[in-house]
Design an enzyme around this catalytic site. Structure first.
Site, short mmCIF file in Angstrom:
data_model
loop_
_atom_site.label_atom_id
_atom_site.label_comp_id
_atom_site.label_asym_id
_atom_site.label_seq_id
_atom_site.Cartn_x
_atom_site.Cartn_y
_atom_site.Cartn_z
CD GLU A 53 9.94 2.02 10.42
OE1 GLU A 53 9.75 2.99 9.65
OE2 GLU A 53 9.93 0.85 10.04
CE LYS B 35 3.19 3.26 3.29
NZ LYS B 35 3.33 3.22 4.74
NE ARG C 51 -5.77 -19.51 4.23
CZ ARG C 51 -4.89 -20.37 4.75
NH1 ARG C 51 -4.90 -21.63 4.39
NH2 ARG C 51 -3.99 -19.95 5.63
CG LEU D 108 8.50 2.47 4.74
CD1 LEU D 108 8.38 1.27 3.80
CD2 LEU D 108 7.11 3.04 5.01
NE ARG E 105 6.87 4.12 0.43
CZ ARG E 105 6.58 4.90 1.47
NH1 ARG E 105 7.52 5.22 2.34
NH2 ARG E 105 5.36 5.37 1.64
CE1 TYR F 204 1.12 -0.23 4.41
CE2 TYR F 204 0.02 1.91 4.37
CZ TYR F 204 0.85 1.00 4.99
OH TYR F 204 1.43 1.33 6.20
N1 PDD Z 1 2.75 5.12 7.36
N2 PDD Z 1 7.45 3.91 8.85
C1 PDD Z 1 6.31 3.20 8.88
C2 PDD Z 1 6.31 1.89 9.56
C3 PDD Z 1 5.15 3.70 8.25
O1 PDD Z 1 4.02 3.00 8.27
C4 PDD Z 1 5.20 4.97 7.62
C5 PDD Z 1 3.99 5.56 6.92
C6 PDD Z 1 6.41 5.68 7.63
C7 PDD Z 1 6.56 7.03 6.98
O2 PDD Z 1 6.54 6.92 5.57
P1 PDD Z 1 5.98 8.10 4.65
O3 PDD Z 1 6.76 9.30 5.00
O4 PDD Z 1 6.23 7.62 3.29
O5 PDD Z 1 4.52 8.28 4.98
C8 PDD Z 1 7.52 5.11 8.24
C9 PDD Z 1 1.55 5.56 6.69
C10 PDD Z 1 1.34 7.02 6.78
C11 PDD Z 1 0.39 4.74 7.19
O6 PDD Z 1 0.57 3.54 7.32
O7 PDD Z 1 -0.69 5.28 7.42
#
Ligand code: PDD
Length: 286
Positions: A181, A148, A100, A206, A52, A33
């Protein structure tokens, strides 16, 4: 205005939008996503988000659901049809619908869903004035968090734990005591001499798009960034701490595990990054 979602080639009423029970995203979290900020009618950093996405799809050996240029049109169209000026657009691609079986299905088209929602920008502005609290937790995720993926159960549990202790984000910590993070954001600190510090993206985090763009924002503001590990103890003693993500941009952290960061108020460096972000990030009109 009724909400509209894009589901596998059709624009449908959000309340009726549905995917099949044998969608592999539903059964195996076999999907990826992106979340892209919408600000003043613009999709922010769309190119980097789709770059990405391309990488995530490639790592999971999944096909693009459609040509990239068509996908860009769908994203903009969903934002437009929902009348979103400020908020976010969510895109999910799964390996499709199949009986499945753990093995990849053959000749199965991937599935794509896009939604958009409005978020009052005053909410984040107010939050930035007060700052947020974070807790720290041991890392519980798999090693491929560079992808992601929609497999976010450890993140769900961590963020719920944060909420239950009165915080807004949870920071995952590695076995050496270094901050990785947040559950849905990257983590940063500002040192006593004003340098920005964030963990190298190659080491179990990430590579956030906001993080990448903040490197450019920092350069424009004449700030130095050090990509290196930092411990929870260093963060607690830092001049400032903050998080970054598409939904928060740069957001001050004023408390870590109940201990105030500096004087317990948002710092000036993070607020200057936040302020400069819109002008420097790539903007695509919906
Ligand atoms: N999350 N690290 C993780 C684990 C994340 O899920 C996200 C983003 C980030 C920051 O990435 P970016 O700057 O590309 O948004 C870092 C999104 C916002 C979410 O899951 O809602």
């Amino acid at each position: 205005m009724p909400r509209i979602a894009y589901v596998n080639g059709r624009y449908v009423a959000h309340r009726d939008a549905a995917v099949h029970i044998e969608d592999r995203g539903y059964q195996f979290a076999d999907g990826v996503y992106e979340v892209c900020e919408v600000a003043r009618g613009n999709l922010m950093d769309m190119t980097r988000h789709l770059d990405r996405l391309s990488r995530s799809l490639g790592e999971l050996k999944m096909a693009w659901p459609m040509h990239r240029s068509a996908l860009e049109i769908v994203l903009r169209e969903v934002v437009r049809r929902n009348g979103v000026q400020n908020g976010l657009v969510y895109l999910q691609v799964t390996r499709g619908v199949a009986a499945r079986d753990f093995l990849f299905p053959k000749d199965t088209a991937s599935c794509m869903v896009v939604t958009a929602k409005s978020v009052d920008p005053r909410l984040a502005a107010t939050r930035a004035e007060t700052g947020i609290k974070v807790i720290t937790l041991p890392e519980t995720r798999w090693e491929r968090v560079d992808i992601k993926s929609v497999g976010l159960l450890p993140n769900v549990l961590a963020k719920q734990a944060a909420k239950e202790s009165g915080a807004q984000e949870a920071w995952f910590v590695d076995t050496d005591g270094n901050v990785k993070e947040g559950g849905s954001s990257n983590a940063w600190i500002v040192t006593a001499d004003g340098k920005l510090v964030t963990r190298p993206a190659e080491h179990g985090i990430l590579r956030g798009i906001t993080r990448t763009t903040l490197f450019e924002v920092a350069a424009k503001l004449g700030l130095t960034i050090e990509e290196r590990f930092f411990s929870v103890a260093e963060a607690k003693a830092a001049r400032e701490a903050f998080i970054s993500s598409a939904t928060t941009i740069a957001m001050p952290v004023i408390e870590i595990d109940g201990a105030p960061v500096a004087n317990g108020h948002p710092g000036s460096v993070v607020l200057s990054l936040r302020e400069a972000f819109f002008d420097i990030a790539e903007k695509t009109k919906a």
